[in-house]
Design a protein around this motif. Sequence first.
Motif, mmCIF file in Angstrom:
data_model
loop_
_atom_site.group_PDB
_atom_site.id
_atom_site.type_symbol
_atom_site.label_atom_id
_atom_site.label_comp_id
_atom_site.label_asym_id
_atom_site.label_seq_id
_atom_site.Cartn_x
_atom_site.Cartn_y
_atom_site.Cartn_z
ATOM 1 N N ALA A 1 2.759 2.670 14.906
ATOM 2 C CA ALA A 1 1.584 3.121 14.147
ATOM 3 C C ALA A 1 1.925 3.524 12.710
ATOM 4 N N PRO A 2 2.279 2.568 11.887
ATOM 5 C CA PRO A 2 2.691 2.900 10.514
ATOM 6 C C PRO A 2 1.641 3.703 9.746
ATOM 7 N N TRP A 3 0.370 3.470 10.009
ATOM 8 C CA TRP A 3 -0.693 4.193 9.295
ATOM 9 C C TRP A 3 -0.649 5.687 9.608
ATOM 10 N N VAL A 4 -0.100 6.041 10.785
ATOM 11 C CA VAL A 4 0.061 7.474 11.103
ATOM 12 C C VAL A 4 1.294 8.006 10.361
ATOM 13 N N ALA B 1 2.403 7.042 7.682
ATOM 14 C CA ALA B 1 2.119 7.103 6.240
ATOM 15 C C ALA B 1 1.485 8.426 5.831
ATOM 16 N N LYS B 2 0.947 9.137 6.800
ATOM 17 C CA LYS B 2 0.241 10.373 6.463
ATOM 18 C C LYS B 2 1.209 11.512 6.178
ATOM 19 N N ASN B 3 2.458 11.337 6.621
ATOM 20 C CA ASN B 3 3.390 12.446 6.544
ATOM 21 C C ASN B 3 4.589 12.066 5.669
ATOM 22 N N GLU B 4 4.773 12.808 4.595
ATOM 23 C CA GLU B 4 5.843 12.500 3.636
ATOM 24 C C GLU B 4 7.202 12.423 4.337
ATOM 25 N N ALA B 5 7.402 13.316 5.322
ATOM 26 C CA ALA B 5 8.706 13.367 6.006
ATOM 27 C C ALA B 5 8.975 12.090 6.804
ATOM 28 N N ASP B 6 7.927 11.355 7.114
ATOM 29 C CA ASP B 6 8.094 10.127 7.910
ATOM 30 C C ASP B 6 8.314 8.885 7.044
ATOM 31 N N ARG B 7 8.436 9.054 5.763
ATOM 32 C CA ARG B 7 8.544 7.863 4.895
ATOM 33 C C ARG B 7 9.783 7.013 5.208
ATOM 34 N N PRO B 8 10.935 7.631 5.445
ATOM 35 C CA PRO B 8 12.081 6.777 5.803
ATOM 36 C C PRO B 8 11.824 5.985 7.089
ATOM 37 N N ARG B 9 11.156 6.612 8.007
ATOM 38 C CA ARG B 9 10.842 5.883 9.258
ATOM 39 C C ARG B 9 9.852 4.742 8.978
ATOM 40 N N LEU B 10 8.865 5.056 8.164
ATOM 41 C CA LEU B 10 7.869 4.043 7.808
ATOM 42 C C LEU B 10 8.554 2.850 7.112
ATOM 43 N N ALA B 11 9.490 3.155 6.233
ATOM 44 C CA ALA B 11 10.198 2.080 5.513
ATOM 45 C C ALA B 11 10.961 1.208 6.498
ATOM 46 N N LYS C 1 0.824 -1.206 0.000
ATOM 47 C CA LYS C 1 0.000 0.000 0.000
ATOM 48 C C LYS C 1 0.866 1.267 0.000
ATOM 49 N N TYR C 2 1.907 1.256 0.836
ATOM 50 C CA TYR C 2 2.660 2.505 0.996
ATOM 51 C C TYR C 2 3.840 2.624 0.041
ATOM 52 N N PHE C 3 4.366 1.463 -0.413
ATOM 53 C CA PHE C 3 5.576 1.549 -1.256
ATOM 54 C C PHE C 3 5.467 0.703 -2.526
ATOM 55 N N GLY C 4 4.280 0.289 -2.871
ATOM 56 C CA GLY C 4 4.133 -0.538 -4.074
ATOM 57 C C GLY C 4 4.865 -1.861 -3.958
#
Length: 662
Positions: free
Chosen positions: A432-435, A437-447, A371-374
């Motif tokens: 809380a990855p879904w949170v 995911a809402k913020n572009e700046a958090d993408r490295p953290r989400l990854a 969903k978040y990174f294809g």
Amino acid sequence: MSKKKFYITTPIYYPSDRLHIGHAYCSVATDAMARYKRLQGYDVLFLTGTDEHGLKIEQKAREAGVTPQQFVDNIVEGPRGVKDLWKLMDVSYDRFIRTTDDYHVTAIQRIFKRMYDKGDIYKGTYKGKYCTPCESFWTESQLVNGCCPDCGRPVVDAEEEAYFFRLSKYASRVRDLLVNTDFLQPRSRVNEMVHNFIDPGLEDLCVSRTSFSWGVPVDFDPRHVVYVWIDALFNYTTALGLLNDRYPDSDYETYWPADVHFVGKEIVRFHSIIWPAMLMSMEMPLPKHVFGHGWLNFGGEKMSKSRGNVVDPYLLGERYGVDALRFFLLRTFPFGSDGNFTNELLIQTINTDLANDLGNLLSRTTAMAEKYFGGTLPEQQAEGPEDAELLAMAGALRGRYEAEMEKYAFQNALGEVFTVIARANKYIDETAPWVLAKNEADRPRLARVLYDLAETLRICLVLLRPFLPGTCAKAFAQLGAGEALQSWESAAVFGALPAAAALHKGENLFPRIDAEKELAALDALMAAQKPAEAPAPANRPAAPAADIGEHSPEISFDEFCKVEMRVAEVRAAERMAESRKLLKLTVFDGERERCILSGIAKWWAPEALAGKKVAIVANLAPRPMLGGSYVSEGMLVAADTPDGGCSIAFYPDDLPAGSRIH
Ligand code: MSP
């Protein structure tokens, strides 16, 4: 450098009937151990097979109107037979021995002759109590009320010529082996063997029979057939080519002695006393370990065909998947102790561990990656404060798991893996990855969060391979983990999965089961499998119709009031060396503990009674039993069942011991 060897065996099963889940339990445990050792890089030989001789098979074949060979061929090789069952259960044996195989028969004759030539087998006279209909000899202590323990009929004094093995000669060496080494495990089984069998005095063992013919003939005295346990125990070595031409001698040189024999508790005696003694006589090395596992009961009772409570592994494996069933058996019951199989536990384990914890972790991780990174995680990843604990746990997991596996503690090894899986699920809540995911700046953290989850899962899956072989293969595909990332070595390092991991969500591995509906369906299916009319177990006459129709003389209310029945707590229940029929119960009646000997050993495993609240007749005069060695102080109240068994009512746990029953 050649690989390290590991030789492991199951007992060889009697093909006198279809095998049930209890047999499958032992094979699945052996399989998990074999797969674990292969995962570690060992050259493993995993042996299983069937023990096909003996009076019982001869009788069964006669009843079925076929030859003994036809009878066993059908149960071993036929549809839904032993081999089919191991295929279904994904039991990855390397070799299968049948004791009717020619090479084995020849080898047994040579082994017998060798011990005879050495003077360790000699001809003598077997004296005992003989049951003519069963064609069986019994010792005095085996009789139940002076009658045959199998059919309950009177026995006569009889003697026959027989060969004996000088077991007594090896008693002190065997004792030393048991007491002073870790040969027999778990340790608790050592005391039982030493106190019950060795210390009372080991007598020479009768090792030939003339009363039936379905066995290996003693070639120099063909009226005799070799005792089935000699025939059976040496399978572990004839299957390696010992004294035969079927397998190369080098197999014996390579794999013997076995690293471990897994055997059920009731055959520990044969494996830990008779087997080492015979190997000593043959001057062969001893196996490194014998592990005596517990029994799987059903609904608190021993599984038996006559009771109609055997659990069919086909039914469950086909319904829930073989991996779920394998996993359930090894995750739920400590291997060294008895366990009580229930359908509730089975479904609960599938739902909790497999569907909720493992299945969800995988599907959430892969779904979020898609969903978040294809599906492919970016290499740019950012650590966070939540990572350290998960990484430490996943990084240390292999060592903790290994320590348990080396002790054959499958339940604990799986417990270690599922502790990490639970921690990973908690990590999702914390981060809380879904949170993010809402913020572009958090993408490295989400990854990074998704990477940590995928990598933790990968390590867990490597360690689950011995238990869930089919499922793990599918799960690795979802994580994009190829062979190198499924290896034992790779499970020691957190971070082996490439940062740009390619994940994809696949099929749901363990769909959640609607427990209530499923239990009802399962109960109905199992009931349908019960024999229409279960034959009465030997020795306890089927509750005859007269028992139900005929009544005792009428008594007055006052007379009835004289019988004092109370609820008692079973504090301990044990089998008795002196009697196969009796269980020794220590019960607490609200005031004191008392000893009650109850004739229920045939139907009730002691473990099924321990801790239970039962009804006792509390004011029965104390009765000396077993020649005065024990005094039974009361009576356990039990009901006859129509099939000749016995049913015991249990009161709720919170009902105080001592409560009066009216
Ligand atoms: N033929 C002998 C073994 C000879 S080994 C040299 C024998 N066969 S058996 O078919 O009766 O049992 C084979 C194994 O299955 C034993 O280890 C026994 O403990 C195991 N089980 C049979 N019923 C079982 C349960 N209900 N639970 C767990 N294991 C059980 O004994």
